[in-house]
Design a protein around this motif. Structure first.
Motif, short mmCIF file in Angstrom:
data_model
loop_
_atom_site.label_atom_id
_atom_site.label_comp_id
_atom_site.label_asym_id
_atom_site.label_seq_id
_atom_site.Cartn_x
_atom_site.Cartn_y
_atom_site.Cartn_z
N ALA A 29 0.83 -1.21 0.00
CA ALA A 29 0.00 0.00 0.00
C ALA A 29 0.86 1.26 0.00
O ALA A 29 0.54 2.25 -0.66
CB ALA A 29 -0.93 0.00 1.21
N ILE A 30 1.96 1.22 0.75
CA ILE A 30 2.86 2.39 0.80
C ILE A 30 3.40 2.69 -0.60
O ILE A 30 3.54 3.85 -0.98
CB ILE A 30 4.01 2.12 1.80
CG1 ILE A 30 3.47 2.16 3.23
CG2 ILE A 30 5.13 3.15 1.63
CD1 ILE A 30 4.44 1.67 4.28
N GLY A 31 3.66 1.65 -1.38
CA GLY A 31 4.18 1.86 -2.72
C GLY A 31 3.15 2.34 -3.72
O GLY A 31 3.44 3.20 -4.55
N VAL A 32 1.94 1.80 -3.65
CA VAL A 32 0.93 2.10 -4.66
C VAL A 32 0.02 3.25 -4.25
O VAL A 32 -0.22 4.18 -5.01
CB VAL A 32 0.09 0.84 -4.97
CG1 VAL A 32 -1.04 1.16 -5.93
CG2 VAL A 32 0.98 -0.25 -5.54
N VAL A 33 -0.47 3.20 -3.02
CA VAL A 33 -1.48 4.15 -2.57
C VAL A 33 -0.89 5.53 -2.31
O VAL A 33 -1.50 6.56 -2.64
CB VAL A 33 -2.19 3.63 -1.31
CG1 VAL A 33 -3.19 4.64 -0.78
CG2 VAL A 33 -2.87 2.29 -1.60
N PHE A 34 0.30 5.57 -1.73
CA PHE A 34 0.84 6.85 -1.24
C PHE A 34 1.94 7.43 -2.13
O PHE A 34 2.58 8.41 -1.74
CB PHE A 34 1.37 6.66 0.18
CG PHE A 34 0.33 6.20 1.15
CD1 PHE A 34 -0.72 7.03 1.52
CD2 PHE A 34 0.39 4.93 1.70
CE1 PHE A 34 -1.68 6.61 2.41
CE2 PHE A 34 -0.58 4.49 2.61
CZ PHE A 34 -1.62 5.33 2.96
N GLY A 35 2.16 6.84 -3.30
CA GLY A 35 3.21 7.35 -4.17
C GLY A 35 2.97 8.79 -4.61
O GLY A 35 3.88 9.62 -4.62
N ASP A 36 1.73 9.11 -4.98
CA ASP A 36 1.39 10.44 -5.47
C ASP A 36 1.52 11.49 -4.37
O ASP A 36 2.23 12.49 -4.52
CB ASP A 36 -0.04 10.42 -6.04
CG ASP A 36 -0.37 11.70 -6.79
OD1 ASP A 36 0.48 12.61 -6.85
OD2 ASP A 36 -1.49 11.80 -7.32
N ILE A 37 0.84 11.27 -3.26
CA ILE A 37 0.89 12.26 -2.17
C ILE A 37 2.29 12.33 -1.57
O ILE A 37 2.71 13.38 -1.04
CB ILE A 37 -0.16 11.91 -1.09
CG1 ILE A 37 -0.42 13.13 -0.19
CG2 ILE A 37 0.24 10.71 -0.26
CD1 ILE A 37 -1.59 12.94 0.76
N PHE A 185 7.93 -1.46 -5.62
CA PHE A 185 7.29 -0.18 -5.37
C PHE A 185 7.32 0.17 -3.88
O PHE A 185 7.66 1.29 -3.50
CB PHE A 185 5.85 -0.19 -5.87
CG PHE A 185 5.71 -0.23 -7.36
CD1 PHE A 185 6.83 -0.15 -8.18
CD2 PHE A 185 4.47 -0.36 -7.96
CE1 PHE A 185 6.71 -0.19 -9.57
CE2 PHE A 185 4.33 -0.39 -9.33
CZ PHE A 185 5.45 -0.31 -10.15
N GLY A 186 6.91 -0.79 -3.05
CA GLY A 186 6.86 -0.54 -1.61
C GLY A 186 8.23 -0.20 -1.03
O GLY A 186 8.38 0.84 -0.37
N PRO A 187 9.25 -1.03 -1.25
CA PRO A 187 10.58 -0.70 -0.72
C PRO A 187 11.12 0.64 -1.21
O PRO A 187 11.74 1.39 -0.45
CB PRO A 187 11.44 -1.87 -1.21
CG PRO A 187 10.48 -3.01 -1.32
CD PRO A 187 9.19 -2.40 -1.78
N VAL A 188 10.92 0.95 -2.50
CA VAL A 188 11.39 2.24 -3.03
C VAL A 188 10.74 3.39 -2.29
O VAL A 188 11.40 4.36 -1.88
CB VAL A 188 11.11 2.34 -4.55
CG1 VAL A 188 11.27 3.79 -5.03
CG2 VAL A 188 12.05 1.43 -5.32
N CYS A 189 9.42 3.30 -2.09
CA CYS A 189 8.70 4.38 -1.42
C CYS A 189 9.05 4.46 0.07
O CYS A 189 9.07 5.56 0.64
CB CYS A 189 7.19 4.23 -1.62
SG CYS A 189 6.65 4.73 -3.26
N ILE A 190 9.30 3.32 0.69
CA ILE A 190 9.72 3.35 2.11
C ILE A 190 11.05 4.08 2.25
O ILE A 190 11.22 4.94 3.14
CB ILE A 190 9.80 1.92 2.67
CG1 ILE A 190 8.39 1.34 2.86
CG2 ILE A 190 10.55 1.92 4.01
CD1 ILE A 190 8.36 -0.11 3.28
#
Length: 648
Positions: A29-37, A185-190
């Motif tokens: 979810a951190i990778g997909v849902v919150f990428g934009d914000i 996606f998730g690890p990159v965004c974390i």
């Protein structure tokens, strides 16, 4: 206790497995849902501050802008979306069309209200889907200008070329699917969120009093003393919450709990720390400028507050984060289009599954290339992220207004709250959305017209398609006769019979399909077994196998089968009719079955139906719609198309 019943030390318990699954979903979810914000700190604070510096800057303006930004995150994202609207789900699925489908099922005859709102929200979303990749990737690449050794190489023109190359590569990759790379996606965004938090913490020490911005008085005082300028700034402040719509749109993929955990445990704290750091850094620069008698200049605060040795890696990380954010929006556009097709808002488009495991991994070539064309036009036309930022807020705020209105319909008619309670719960959110929408409307001339034009064009296509389909449907109903009457007439005067099965696809199962009547009229034969098939789209995302089919036997010649699909499913008519399944009631032999589909020829007429220009649009959409045999997954060699001329 006997050793035979003891758990081995390394044997995972069911609780442990649940925790691991929850952790995996939260990372996803951190990778997909919150990428934009999550990429908003690249430009949001900079753009908001830039609008209030016409006559110089003072500390109250920096504090006011920062207070408005943080309270926007609290009120719009934390309270409205995370705490409230995530409860308004459609069998676990969220998003504007999911809410529209849910409200539509509860409104009955007034369901058109929900359909119109859903269409408006979908049209505005496409504007968002075009602007997000262009703005986010361009703003990330602009960080190259803050590296002294690279500034001479990467001028404005070169940065645009690099951005265009990244965007073209991103959209060309879509046809391969994201199943293999989505795990990154998730690890990159974390890593991204932890990095921006570290930057913020490092510079909060520049001005520890920055925490006073949590007092909303600073934001209110700024709006009260800046008049129209304050409203312009408020429109730019809204950039901090762009991407909040994804919190509900992606509920079906991850669930409410992982989204809430991701927001409150990582995303919200790290965004807050970064914005506080940018504000403290700006205040420190303002104090230094005032002390030295210099002029304070608004800068690219996100990159400038990073030490020179890490700016290069930070640009690379920002590029990866913005690509992930863009991917989430592109995937959302694919999913939204699939829903719109199933709900009858758009013509059939070619849909390709890119994963044999994940049903949600789809690719729509037509949407992909249209989005790419729009994104490239924006990058070339606006040239910089600052120029493009004015165009961003209107699409997002418009979608949020629609979502809140649909939320009211769900609360009132699905949850059955009283009118007073529903208004008390939703009116504050609606008022907040309208304030932001009004603030962004002020920036129409600067570029806000772009998403409005895109939304208007999509809205026109939707309205034309829905109206044209209604005209064709009315014509077919006028020409049809009740199936039961036809069955009775054929029982008295049976035509010549031929061996095999005939499957007639029609929108009204209780009226004789036009293809059946044409077959009887011109070929003067009736098949041994005739199945009238109608496809219905349910008000839920997925229909389980037990409720897929309803079967009604008319007589020895005819039976009616209604196939039910969720608005996130792709029809597969042969499979769900039970081809080759001898144990099924409608088990059919594929070698002895022919499919009949009505295919009418459209004729424009300025005096009937729609205006002539709209007739042309509808005919264009009809001609370019995906072949029904491919959309319904019917073997092409088994299809016969029969129809007549229809004036639209």
């Amino acid at each position: 206790m006997s050793p035979a019943v003891q758990f081995l030390p390394d044997q995972p318990s069911s609780t442990h497995l649940r925790h691991r699954a929850l952790a995996a979903l939260t990372v996803g979810a951190i990778g997909v849902v919150f990428g934009d914000i999550g990429t908003s700190p690249l430009y949001a604070f900079r753009e908001a501050l830039a609008l209030c510096g016409a006559d110089g800057f003072d500390a109250s303006e920096i504090l006011g802008v920062l207070s408005l930004a943080l309270w926007s995150l609290i009120l719009v994202v934390s309270i409205k979306y995370v705490m409230f609207l995530t409860r308004a789900d459609n069998h676990g699925e969220g998003g504007v069309l999911a809410l529209a489908a849910l409200a539509r099922g509860a409104l009955g005859r007034r369901s058109q209200i929900a359909l119109v709102l859903g269409a408006a929200g979908a049209a505005l979303f496409y504007g968002d889907a075009i602007i997000t990749p262009a703005l986010s990737v361009l703003s990330a690449m602009e960080g190259l200008r803050t590296i002294p050794s690279a500034a001479s190489i990467f001028d404005e023109h070169t940065i645009r070329l690099v951005t265009i190359a990244i965007l073209i590569a991103l959209f060309m990759f879509q046809r391969r699917g994201t199943a293999r790379v989505s795990a990154l996606f998730g690890p990159v965004c974390i890593v991204w969120f932890l990095a921006i938090a570290a930057l913020g913490i490092w510079h909060i020490a520049d001005e520890l009093s920055i925490f006073r911005v949590f007092d909303p008085v600073y934001g209110i005082a700024f709006l009260a003393t800046h008049g129209i300028t304050g409203l312009f700034v408020l429109g730019a402040v809204f950039l901090t919450v762009t991407g909040a719509e994804a919190l509900t749109a992606d509920m079906g993929h991850f669930g409410v709990v992982p989204i809430r955990l991701g927001w409150f445990l990582l995303v919200f704290p790290t965004l807050t720390l970064n914005y506080l750091g940018q504000g403290a850094f700006a205040l420190a620069h303002l104090e230094a400028a005032n002390a030295g008698g210099a002029v304070f200049v608004n800068q690219d605060w996100f990159y400038v507050m990073a030490p020179l040795p890490v700016r290069g890696p930070l640009v690379v990380l920002a590029g990866l984060a913005t690509v992930v954010a863009s991917q989430a929006v592109i995937t959302g556009a694919f999913s939204l289009t699939q829903q719109a097709i199933q709900l009858g808002l758009l013509p059939r488009l070619r849909i390709r599954q890119t994963s044999g495991v994940l049903a949600g991994q789809i690719y729509l070539p037509a949407i992909n290339w249209m989005l790419l064309a729009g994104v490239l036009i924006l990058v070339v036309q606006f040239k910089t992220s600052s120029a493009m930022a004015a165009a961003y807020g209107i699409a997002v705020t418009g979608t949020m207004v629609v979502t809140t209105l649909l939320g009211y319909l769900v609360v009132r008619h699905v949850w059955h709250w009283s009118r007073a309670l529903a208004l008390a719960a939703l009116l504050p959110f609606l008022a907040l959305d309208l304030v932001f929408f009004g603030a962004n409307i002020l920036r129409v001339i600067e570029g806000g017209w772009v998403p409005l034009v895109i939304a208007a064009a999509i809205g026109l296509l939707i309205a034309t398609w829905v109206r044209g389909r209604a005209i064709v449907r009315d014509f077919e109903q006028q020409q049809s006769i009740p199936l039961i009457d036809l069955a009775a007439a054929l029982a008295k005067r049976p035509p010549e019979r031929v061996e095999g099965n005939a499957v007639f696809l029609t929108g009204n199962p209780h009226a004789a399909p036009g293809a059946l009547l044409h077959n009887l009229k011109h070929n003067k034969v009736l098949h041994e077994n005739n199945v009238i098939v109608t496809i219905r789209t349910a008000d839920r995302p997925i229909v389980d196998h037990e409720h897929r089919r309803t079967i009604e036997r008319v007589d020895n010649n005819f039976s009616i089968v209604v196939l039910h699909y969720g608005f996130m499913e792709s029809p597969d008519v042969p499979r769900d009719l039970g081809f080759g399944s001898k144990g099924e009631d409608q088990g059919l032999d594929a070698m002895k079955t022919s499919f009949f589909i009505g295919r009418n020829t459209l004729k424009p007429d300025a005096d009937q139906g729609m205006p002539l220009w709209q007739d042309r649009i509808f005919m264009f959409l009809q001609r370019n719609a995906n072949d029904p045999t491919e959309f319904l997954q019917i073997p092409p060699g088994k299809v016969l198309e029969l129809g007549e001329q229809v004036t639209v």
